[in-house]
Design an enzyme around this catalytic site. Structure first.
Site, PDB file in Angstrom:
ATOM      1  N   THR A  65     -22.019  -9.073 147.437  1.00  0.00           N
ATOM      2  CA  THR A  65     -23.233  -8.093 147.782  1.00  0.00           C
ATOM      3  C   THR A  65     -23.400  -7.549 148.777  1.00  0.00           C
ATOM      4  O   THR A  65     -24.323  -6.488 148.990  1.00  0.00           O
ATOM      5  CB  THR A  65     -24.529  -8.940 147.089  1.00  0.00           C
ATOM      6  OG1 THR A  65     -24.791 -10.014 147.926  1.00  0.00           O
ATOM      7  CG2 THR A  65     -24.379  -9.219 145.634  1.00  0.00           C
ATOM      8  N   GLU A  83      -9.787  -9.192 116.908  1.00  0.00           N
ATOM      9  CA  GLU A  83     -10.551  -8.246 117.949  1.00  0.00           C
ATOM     10  C   GLU A  83     -11.158  -7.409 116.770  1.00  0.00           C
ATOM     11  O   GLU A  83     -12.340  -6.818 117.309  1.00  0.00           O
ATOM     12  CB  GLU A  83      -9.527  -7.508 118.664  1.00  0.00           C
ATOM     13  CG  GLU A  83      -8.875  -8.307 119.818  1.00  0.00           C
ATOM     14  CD  GLU A  83      -9.664  -9.382 120.732  1.00  0.00           C
ATOM     15  OE1 GLU A  83     -10.724  -8.894 120.844  1.00  0.00           O
ATOM     16  OE2 GLU A  83      -9.229 -10.361 120.913  1.00  0.00           O
ATOM     17  N   HIS A 113     -14.510  -8.935 116.194  1.00  0.00           N
ATOM     18  CA  HIS A 113     -15.650  -8.905 117.265  1.00  0.00           C
ATOM     19  C   HIS A 113     -16.089  -7.307 117.246  1.00  0.00           C
ATOM     20  O   HIS A 113     -17.566  -7.105 117.443  1.00  0.00           O
ATOM     21  CB  HIS A 113     -14.836  -8.942 118.566  1.00  0.00           C
ATOM     22  CG  HIS A 113     -14.568 -10.343 119.050  1.00  0.00           C
ATOM     23  ND1 HIS A 113     -15.499 -11.538 118.986  1.00  0.00           N
ATOM     24  CD2 HIS A 113     -13.349 -10.884 119.345  1.00  0.00           C
ATOM     25  CE1 HIS A 113     -15.213 -12.560 119.364  1.00  0.00           C
ATOM     26  NE2 HIS A 113     -13.615 -12.394 119.485  1.00  0.00           N
ATOM     27  N   LYS A 163     -23.919  -8.991 152.307  1.00  0.00           N
ATOM     28  CA  LYS A 163     -24.708  -9.795 153.275  1.00  0.00           C
ATOM     29  C   LYS A 163     -23.910  -9.492 154.729  1.00  0.00           C
ATOM     30  O   LYS A 163     -24.650  -9.234 155.513  1.00  0.00           O
ATOM     31  CB  LYS A 163     -24.390 -11.223 153.043  1.00  0.00           C
ATOM     32  CG  LYS A 163     -25.186 -11.504 151.571  1.00  0.00           C
ATOM     33  CD  LYS A 163     -25.273 -12.959 151.433  1.00  0.00           C
ATOM     34  CE  LYS A 163     -24.024 -13.546 151.316  1.00  0.00           C
ATOM     35  NZ  LYS A 163     -23.083 -13.217 150.135  1.00  0.00           N
ATOM     36  N   GLY A 169     -27.540 -13.831 148.753  1.00  0.00           N
ATOM     37  CA  GLY A 169     -27.179 -12.958 147.807  1.00  0.00           C
ATOM     38  C   GLY A 169     -25.876 -13.489 147.287  1.00  0.00           C
ATOM     39  O   GLY A 169     -25.220 -14.482 147.757  1.00  0.00           O
ATOM     40  N   ALA A 170     -25.450 -12.999 146.234  1.00  0.00           N
ATOM     41  CA  ALA A 170     -24.137 -13.539 145.508  1.00  0.00           C
ATOM     42  C   ALA A 170     -23.248 -13.057 146.329  1.00  0.00           C
ATOM     43  O   ALA A 170     -23.159 -12.088 147.137  1.00  0.00           O
ATOM     44  CB  ALA A 170     -24.263 -12.942 143.925  1.00  0.00           C
ATOM     45  N   PRO A 171     -21.931 -13.649 146.172  1.00  0.00           N
ATOM     46  CA  PRO A 171     -20.794 -13.420 146.901  1.00  0.00           C
ATOM     47  C   PRO A 171     -20.476 -11.609 146.583  1.00  0.00           C
ATOM     48  O   PRO A 171     -20.460 -11.135 145.581  1.00  0.00           O
ATOM     49  CB  PRO A 171     -19.683 -14.193 146.365  1.00  0.00           C
ATOM     50  CG  PRO A 171     -20.272 -15.598 145.913  1.00  0.00           C
ATOM     51  CD  PRO A 171     -21.564 -14.862 145.443  1.00  0.00           C
ATOM     52  N   ASP A 221     -13.977 -17.962 123.274  1.00  0.00           N
ATOM     53  CA  ASP A 221     -15.341 -17.455 122.369  1.00  0.00           C
ATOM     54  C   ASP A 221     -16.292 -18.716 122.040  1.00  0.00           C
ATOM     55  O   ASP A 221     -17.333 -18.519 122.142  1.00  0.00           O
ATOM     56  CB  ASP A 221     -14.771 -16.756 121.010  1.00  0.00           C
ATOM     57  CG  ASP A 221     -13.975 -15.541 121.337  1.00  0.00           C
ATOM     58  OD1 ASP A 221     -14.110 -15.020 122.434  1.00  0.00           O
ATOM     59  OD2 ASP A 221     -13.291 -15.262 120.446  1.00  0.00           O
TER      60      ASP A 221
END
Length: 652
Positions: A221, A441, A444, A223, A217-219, A517
């Protein structure tokens, strides 16, 4: 969790032992430096020298020593001094005298016909070296070799012993109730718990419990937390060690530690061995580096493979391992008979985030108004560790402000700090920069609200945050997404370019603030062309991205690389996607120039706009989407889990 007492070094007894050795050494040195024999005054020394009463002299810079003829001293010294010298009944006795700085002493000794020798100056350091070295060899070195003083666990003779931390079953403290948001993984691991609690239930049917379970799993998550929960539920000893703790610079040490770890585990069975960061130990052999085939890393991995292959699962020892890089593990580790079962942990969905937040909120004092469902919806893409950090950060903010409980405002500020960074109150922009950031902004936000597939804008701000962000636009997904269509990705491209195009439209020029961006837009367009097959000219080929190289290359799962012609074609397609997005955004902002000006002015006046303020400006009238991207066919979809979108205006 705490380490069991039998594995803790006897620090108190070792300290007393070393203190006793130090006192003994000091006593020995003091005895060595203590002068022996009768102590003469310098005048008495000169008188006895000329009378021929001294012989076998040893001359140094500090003193003169030798043999004193003790008969007939009464004619040369007062009776009290003769008695004080304590040479009665002796014809000869040793003596010493402090030497004065007299340049003619040596000629006087020669005139008196006395034999003498010189001695170099004795230093405390030199004398200590002569005494400490033998004492070290006799007393301290054997203890270091036997007990491990100064050489880590096991010392010189025990350098091959495992560094695993053994946690007693009664001190685990972590249960499955403390793990939320990963229900499928808990169900898989509950079978291991049942085996450790009641192994005969499976043995009588001929079933064999998996030897090893690999948690991927990703860091963040969960484990490691999940492995601790298994140990806590099973109520068995828990061996915890990192993969990097096996490998040393000495050849053979890692393999010895692997053997020792398994020997300890069998002795304490039933138990659990947990190897965190398995990729540090289990990296595929022959990949990377210049170590060669006989490296220490490969010796250690080979020993682990041998131990797991000859390991009897019926002994009640289960191996858990965790990694976030399963693609680099050696295939021999992943075959059946070693790590039989693989459990993948993904980032939690909306319901999972709500459960995780509920677990962490039990530990803090919250006030009224904290809506878990809303907070979970605002934290799309957060892992379990991120959510724990969010709750902790909110509690710290409430404590800093002197509040009695943690409220919604604290969670709002904590979320802003985690997503956008710390507020930079000392960073003051001039009027021109502030106006540029406001239009950036606003561009966006306006494009995001004009696209059918874009996430709604939750907040716009021109308050500097983080390292280089001068402002940001935060979008809030309405639901968790795992597939994105081509039309949705094109809308994301439009939103990313909204700030840059707004600057060009209003000021007739561009600034460096759109660098981040442009980077995100370029990466997204390149993924569409080279990975997702969303380009008619490039076709349906998919190429793996190079790790950190900026280009694309063949990967473990890809069919082939691509030619220079394909590279030029892909670059042209990426540029075409970006140019088309720029034209669509320019058309949208030109049609809604009045709304763009209103948004920018509101930002200049208030610096931050939340959703109600944004709605007040945008509606009525409702914005049309004249430049919206055309719909893509249903087959043009890509698997991905997109977190909460944050578009920031930074500096180069």
């Amino acid at each position: 969790m705490s380490t069991s007492p039998e594995n803790q070094p006897d620090a108190g007894r070792g300290t007393w032992y070393l203190a006793a050795v130090a006192v003994m050494l000091l006593a020995m040195v003091a005895v060595a430096f203590m002068p022996s024999g009768a102590a003469l005054e310098y005048g008495e020394f000169k008188r006895l020298l000329h009378a021929g009463k001294l012989s076998q002299l040893v001359v140094s810079e500090q003193e003169v020593s030798g043999i004193l003829q003790a008969d007939d001293l009464g004619a040369l010294l007062p009776p009290a001094r003769v008695k004080a010298l304590d040479c009665a009944g002796q014809k000869q006795c040793p003596f010493h005298v402090v030497r004065l700085d007299e340049p003619f002493l040596v000629p006087q000794l020669e005139m008196a016909g006395v034999e003498f020798v010189g001695r170099r100056k004795n230093t405390l350091l030199g004398e200590l070296a002569w005494w400490i070295l033998p004492a070290f060899m006799l007393f301290i070195l054997p203890r270091m070799m036997a007990k491990g003083g100064g050489m880590g666990s096991g010392g010189l003779l025990g350098i091959g012993r495992s560094h695993a931390r053994v946690h007693a079953a009664s001190t685990s403290g972590v249960r499955f109730a403390d793990v939320a948001g990963i229900d499928e993984a808990k169900e898989e691991l509950m079978e291991l718990v049942e085996f450790l609690r009641n192994p005969e239930r499976y043995r009588r049917l001929g079933g064999r419990i998996p030897k090893g379970v690999l948690i991927v799993g990703a860091p963040g998550t969960g484990k490691t937390l999940l492995a601790k929960a298994v140990a806590g539920e099973a109520d068995v000893p828990f061996f915890s060690i990192s993969g990097s703790e096996f490998v040393e610079m000495f050849v053979g040490v890692g393999a010895a530690r692997v053997r020792d770890l398994f020997a300890q585990a069998v002795a304490k069975a039933p138990c659990i061995i947990f190897i965190d960061e398995l990729d540090a130990l289990g990296r595929a052999r022959g990949l990377g580096g210049l170590e060669g085939g006989s490296s220490e890393h490969e010796h250690t991995l080979n020993q682990l493979l041998v131990e797991m292959d000859g390991f009897d699962s019926s002994s009640g020892v289960i191996i858990l391992a965790a990694t976030n890089r399963p693609e680099i593990l050696d295939p021999a580790l992943l075959r059946p008979g070693r790590f039989d079962r693989h459990i993948a942990l993904d980032r939690p969905d909306l319901a999972g985030r709500q459960q995780i937040l509920a677990v962490h909120l039990r530990r803090i004092k919250t006030g009224g108004g904290v809506d878990l469902a809303e907070l979970a919806a605002r934290t799309a893409g957060f892992a379990g560790a991120d959510l724990a950090n969010l709750v902790n950060e909110a509690a710290l903010l409430a404590g800093r402000n002197g509040k009695d409980s943690v409220g919604p405002a604290d969670f709002d500020e904590a979320l802003e700090r985690l997503v956008a960074g710390l507020e930079k109150k000392t960073r003051v922009m001039n009027a021109t920069e502030k106006r540029t950031v406001a239009y950036h902004e606003a561009g966006h936000a306006l494009v995001a609200e004009s696209r059918a597939h874009a996430d709604p804008v939750a907040r716009i701000s021109i308050i500097p945050r983080g390292i280089a962000a001068l402002g940001y636009t935060r979008q809030l997904p309405t639901e968790d997404r795992y597939l994105l269509r081509k039309a949705e990705l094109l809308d994301r491209l439009d939103v990313l370019l909204g700030g840059r195009v707004a600057e060009e439209l209003v000021f007739g020029d561009a600034s460096t603030g759109a660098q981040n961006d442009l980077q995100q837009a370029t990466d997204l367009a390149r993924h569409m062309v080279l990975q997702y097959g969303m380009s008619e000219r490039v076709g349906l080929s998919s190429f793996e991205p190079a790790n950190g190289a900026g280009g694309y290359m063949p990967g473990p799962g890809s069919r082939r690389g691509y030619s220079e012609y394909m590279a030029r074609l892909a670059d042209a397609e990426v540029a075409s996607l970006l140019a088309a997005a720029r034209d669509r955004v320019r058309a949208t902002l030109a049609r809604s120039r009045a709304t763009l000006d209103a948004l920018a002015q509101a930002l200049l006046d208030r610096e931050t706009l939340d959703r109600p303020a944004i709605d007040a400006i945008l509606r009525p009238p409702a914005l049309a989407a004249p430049g919206a991207a055309p719909a893509a066919p249903a087959a043009a979809m890509v698997e991905c889990a997109m977190p909460e979108q944050l578009i920031s205006n930074g500096t180069m």
